[in-house]
Design a protein around this motif. Sequence first.
Motif, PDB file in Angstrom:
ATOM      1  N   ASP A 107      -7.275  12.995 -16.498  1.00  0.00           N
ATOM      2  CA  ASP A 107      -6.388  12.491 -15.264  1.00  0.00           C
ATOM      3  C   ASP A 107      -6.560  11.209 -14.667  1.00  0.00           C
ATOM      4  OD1 ASP A 107      -4.503  14.832 -16.589  1.00  0.00           O
ATOM      5  OD2 ASP A 107      -5.522  16.167 -14.638  1.00  0.00           O
ATOM      6  N   PHE A 108      -7.793  11.694 -14.434  1.00  0.00           N
ATOM      7  CA  PHE A 108      -8.519  10.098 -13.215  1.00  0.00           C
ATOM      8  C   PHE A 108      -8.598   8.603 -14.432  1.00  0.00           C
ATOM      9  CE2 PHE A 108     -11.676   7.285 -12.450  1.00  0.00           C
ATOM     10  CZ  PHE A 108     -10.980   6.782 -10.943  1.00  0.00           C
ATOM     11  N   LYS A 109      -8.479   9.059 -15.818  1.00  0.00           N
ATOM     12  CA  LYS A 109      -8.382   8.037 -16.410  1.00  0.00           C
ATOM     13  C   LYS A 109      -7.592   7.463 -16.547  1.00  0.00           C
ATOM     14  CE  LYS A 109     -12.373   6.925 -17.512  1.00  0.00           C
ATOM     15  NZ  LYS A 109     -13.421   5.816 -17.354  1.00  0.00           N
ATOM     16  N   GLN A 110      -5.935   8.439 -17.335  1.00  0.00           N
ATOM     17  CA  GLN A 110      -4.635   7.668 -17.020  1.00  0.00           C
ATOM     18  C   GLN A 110      -3.930   7.398 -15.807  1.00  0.00           C
ATOM     19  OE1 GLN A 110      -3.364   8.357 -19.897  1.00  0.00           O
ATOM     20  NE2 GLN A 110      -5.468   8.401 -20.936  1.00  0.00           N
ATOM     21  N   LYS A 111      -4.689   7.904 -14.486  1.00  0.00           N
ATOM     22  CA  LYS A 111      -4.335   7.102 -13.427  1.00  0.00           C
ATOM     23  C   LYS A 111      -3.183   8.319 -13.068  1.00  0.00           C
ATOM     24  CE  LYS A 111      -5.628   2.230 -13.639  1.00  0.00           C
ATOM     25  NZ  LYS A 111      -6.184   1.878 -14.611  1.00  0.00           N
ATOM     26  N   LYS A 112      -3.334   9.544 -13.146  1.00  0.00           N
ATOM     27  CA  LYS A 112      -2.103  10.032 -12.881  1.00  0.00           C
ATOM     28  C   LYS A 112      -1.996  10.661 -11.416  1.00  0.00           C
ATOM     29  CE  LYS A 112      -1.752  12.377 -17.636  1.00  0.00           C
ATOM     30  NZ  LYS A 112      -1.724  13.147 -18.236  1.00  0.00           N
ATOM     31  N   ALA A 113      -2.841  10.892 -10.230  1.00  0.00           N
ATOM     32  CA  ALA A 113      -3.312  11.130  -9.836  1.00  0.00           C
ATOM     33  C   ALA A 113      -4.058   9.449  -8.948  1.00  0.00           C
ATOM     34  CB  ALA A 113      -4.617  12.039  -9.214  1.00  0.00           C
ATOM     35  N   VAL A 114      -2.530   8.601  -9.047  1.00  0.00           N
ATOM     36  CA  VAL A 114      -2.936   7.149  -7.916  1.00  0.00           C
ATOM     37  C   VAL A 114      -2.514   8.123  -6.295  1.00  0.00           C
ATOM     38  CG1 VAL A 114      -1.771   5.327  -6.993  1.00  0.00           C
ATOM     39  CG2 VAL A 114      -2.932   6.348 -10.070  1.00  0.00           C
ATOM     40  N   GLN A 115      -3.211   7.427  -5.577  1.00  0.00           N
ATOM     41  CA  GLN A 115      -2.278   7.350  -4.142  1.00  0.00           C
ATOM     42  C   GLN A 115      -1.216   6.642  -4.020  1.00  0.00           C
ATOM     43  OE1 GLN A 115      -4.044  10.086  -2.861  1.00  0.00           O
ATOM     44  NE2 GLN A 115      -3.607   8.828  -0.818  1.00  0.00           N
ATOM     45  N   GLN A 116       0.004   7.104  -3.661  1.00  0.00           N
ATOM     46  CA  GLN A 116       1.057   6.223  -3.771  1.00  0.00           C
ATOM     47  C   GLN A 116       0.985   5.097  -1.885  1.00  0.00           C
ATOM     48  OE1 GLN A 116       3.554   6.654  -5.564  1.00  0.00           O
ATOM     49  NE2 GLN A 116       2.302   7.853  -6.595  1.00  0.00           N
ATOM     50  N   MET A 117       1.300   4.185  -2.199  1.00  0.00           N
ATOM     51  CA  MET A 117       1.743   3.181  -0.796  1.00  0.00           C
ATOM     52  C   MET A 117       3.072   3.410  -0.296  1.00  0.00           C
ATOM     53  SD  MET A 117      -1.319   1.622  -1.369  1.00  0.00           S
ATOM     54  CE  MET A 117      -0.842   0.346  -0.792  1.00  0.00           C
ATOM     55  N   PRO A 118       2.964   3.354   0.924  1.00  0.00           N
ATOM     56  CA  PRO A 118       4.251   3.396   1.693  1.00  0.00           C
ATOM     57  C   PRO A 118       5.121   2.134   1.213  1.00  0.00           C
ATOM     58  CG  PRO A 118       2.822   2.726   2.802  1.00  0.00           C
ATOM     59  CD  PRO A 118       1.672   2.710   2.017  1.00  0.00           C
ATOM     60  N   VAL A 119       5.952   2.752   1.150  1.00  0.00           N
ATOM     61  CA  VAL A 119       7.607   1.652   0.870  1.00  0.00           C
ATOM     62  C   VAL A 119       8.066   0.705   2.549  1.00  0.00           C
ATOM     63  CG1 VAL A 119      10.386   1.663   0.509  1.00  0.00           C
ATOM     64  CG2 VAL A 119       8.240   3.294  -0.770  1.00  0.00           C
ATOM     65  N   PRO A 120       7.499  -0.390   2.023  1.00  0.00           N
ATOM     66  CA  PRO A 120       7.506  -1.178   3.307  1.00  0.00           C
ATOM     67  C   PRO A 120       9.595  -1.061   3.613  1.00  0.00           C
ATOM     68  CG  PRO A 120       7.297  -2.175   1.655  1.00  0.00           C
ATOM     69  CD  PRO A 120       7.140  -0.735   0.450  1.00  0.00           C
ATOM     70  N   ASN A 121       9.514  -1.767   5.090  1.00  0.00           N
ATOM     71  CA  ASN A 121      10.938  -1.566   5.958  1.00  0.00           C
ATOM     72  C   ASN A 121      11.642  -2.181   6.082  1.00  0.00           C
ATOM     73  OD1 ASN A 121       9.765   1.244   6.507  1.00  0.00           O
ATOM     74  ND2 ASN A 121       8.830   0.953   8.867  1.00  0.00           N
ATOM     75  N   ALA A 122      11.041  -3.501   4.842  1.00  0.00           N
ATOM     76  CA  ALA A 122      12.009  -4.320   4.774  1.00  0.00           C
ATOM     77  C   ALA A 122      13.099  -4.863   3.924  1.00  0.00           C
ATOM     78  CB  ALA A 122      10.982  -5.634   4.654  1.00  0.00           C
ATOM     79  N   PHE A 123      14.178  -4.497   4.089  1.00  0.00           N
ATOM     80  CA  PHE A 123      15.387  -3.854   2.893  1.00  0.00           C
ATOM     81  C   PHE A 123      16.293  -5.664   3.522  1.00  0.00           C
ATOM     82  CE2 PHE A 123      14.224   0.058   3.684  1.00  0.00           C
ATOM     83  CZ  PHE A 123      14.050   0.824   2.260  1.00  0.00           C
ATOM     84  N   ASP A 124      16.939  -5.921   2.410  1.00  0.00           N
ATOM     85  CA  ASP A 124      17.889  -7.025   2.654  1.00  0.00           C
ATOM     86  C   ASP A 124      19.207  -6.042   2.563  1.00  0.00           C
ATOM     87  OD1 ASP A 124      18.266  -8.192  -0.434  1.00  0.00           O
ATOM     88  OD2 ASP A 124      18.665  -6.367  -0.081  1.00  0.00           O
ATOM     89  N   ARG A 125      20.720  -6.895   2.817  1.00  0.00           N
ATOM     90  CA  ARG A 125      21.658  -6.072   3.006  1.00  0.00           C
ATOM     91  C   ARG A 125      21.979  -5.515   1.887  1.00  0.00           C
ATOM     92  NH1 ARG A 125      23.038 -11.710   2.430  1.00  0.00           N
ATOM     93  NH2 ARG A 125      24.418 -11.723   0.682  1.00  0.00           N
ATOM     94  N   ARG A 126      21.654  -5.665   0.492  1.00  0.00           N
ATOM     95  CA  ARG A 126      21.648  -4.873  -0.989  1.00  0.00           C
ATOM     96  C   ARG A 126      21.209  -4.123  -0.777  1.00  0.00           C
ATOM     97  NH1 ARG A 126      21.894 -10.576  -1.956  1.00  0.00           N
ATOM     98  NH2 ARG A 126      19.343  -9.819  -2.619  1.00  0.00           N
ATOM     99  N   GLY A 127      19.962  -3.230   0.523  1.00  0.00           N
ATOM    100  CA  GLY A 127      19.342  -2.334   0.163  1.00  0.00           C
ATOM    101  C   GLY A 127      18.168  -2.287  -0.668  1.00  0.00           C
ATOM    102  N   LEU A 128      17.967  -3.233  -0.729  1.00  0.00           N
ATOM    103  CA  LEU A 128      16.892  -3.706  -2.207  1.00  0.00           C
ATOM    104  C   LEU A 128      15.938  -3.806  -1.048  1.00  0.00           C
ATOM    105  CD1 LEU A 128      18.784  -5.421  -5.053  1.00  0.00           C
ATOM    106  CD2 LEU A 128      18.013  -3.073  -5.105  1.00  0.00           C
TER     107      LEU A 128
END
Length: 183
Positions: A74-95
Amino acid sequence: MNLYLRYFDKETLVDNVEKALDFLQSIPEIGLNADLERDIRDYVSSDVFYPKRYKVRPRIYFIIIKTMAATMFDFKQKKAVQQMPVPNAFDRRGLIATALTRLTEERPGWYEGEMKFKRVVLVPATGKYEYRDTLFVVHCKAMSGQDCYERILDNLRDRVDSRSQFPSAKGKNFRYRYLGMWK
């Protein structure tokens, strides 16, 4: 939380600090001492998730990585990678708006562009040239932030020494602000 340890081709995945210390003690080149043991225990008990490397000799290290992986596969396949927080900066289209997409987004109007660059100037006392940080601020009509940057460069290249150094449009030394639509 598990720990992945590697020293050259020797590697292991353990579930506690005692097993990690046993693994390190089995490698004579590492020379596990009380200070190193204390530092490893502090790292394991901390909230830091960055990999940690320890120097054995000049340019020779072993690493410890905290992971949620249950097995080495699992470690070698990177199945348990720490998730990075999603930034709060969104443009007007929601992306998520990246610096490059904001820079090239077409929005005709007035822009305030600010560029900090290295200008070549003559020092009269010595007769030699030196680089000086120079701040240039302008209001201009442009189609996008990138167009504003290019207009500033076109203006400055005709007016300063050709050895002057200009920043990238994507760097921290160029900023722009949309002021509004032209009339």
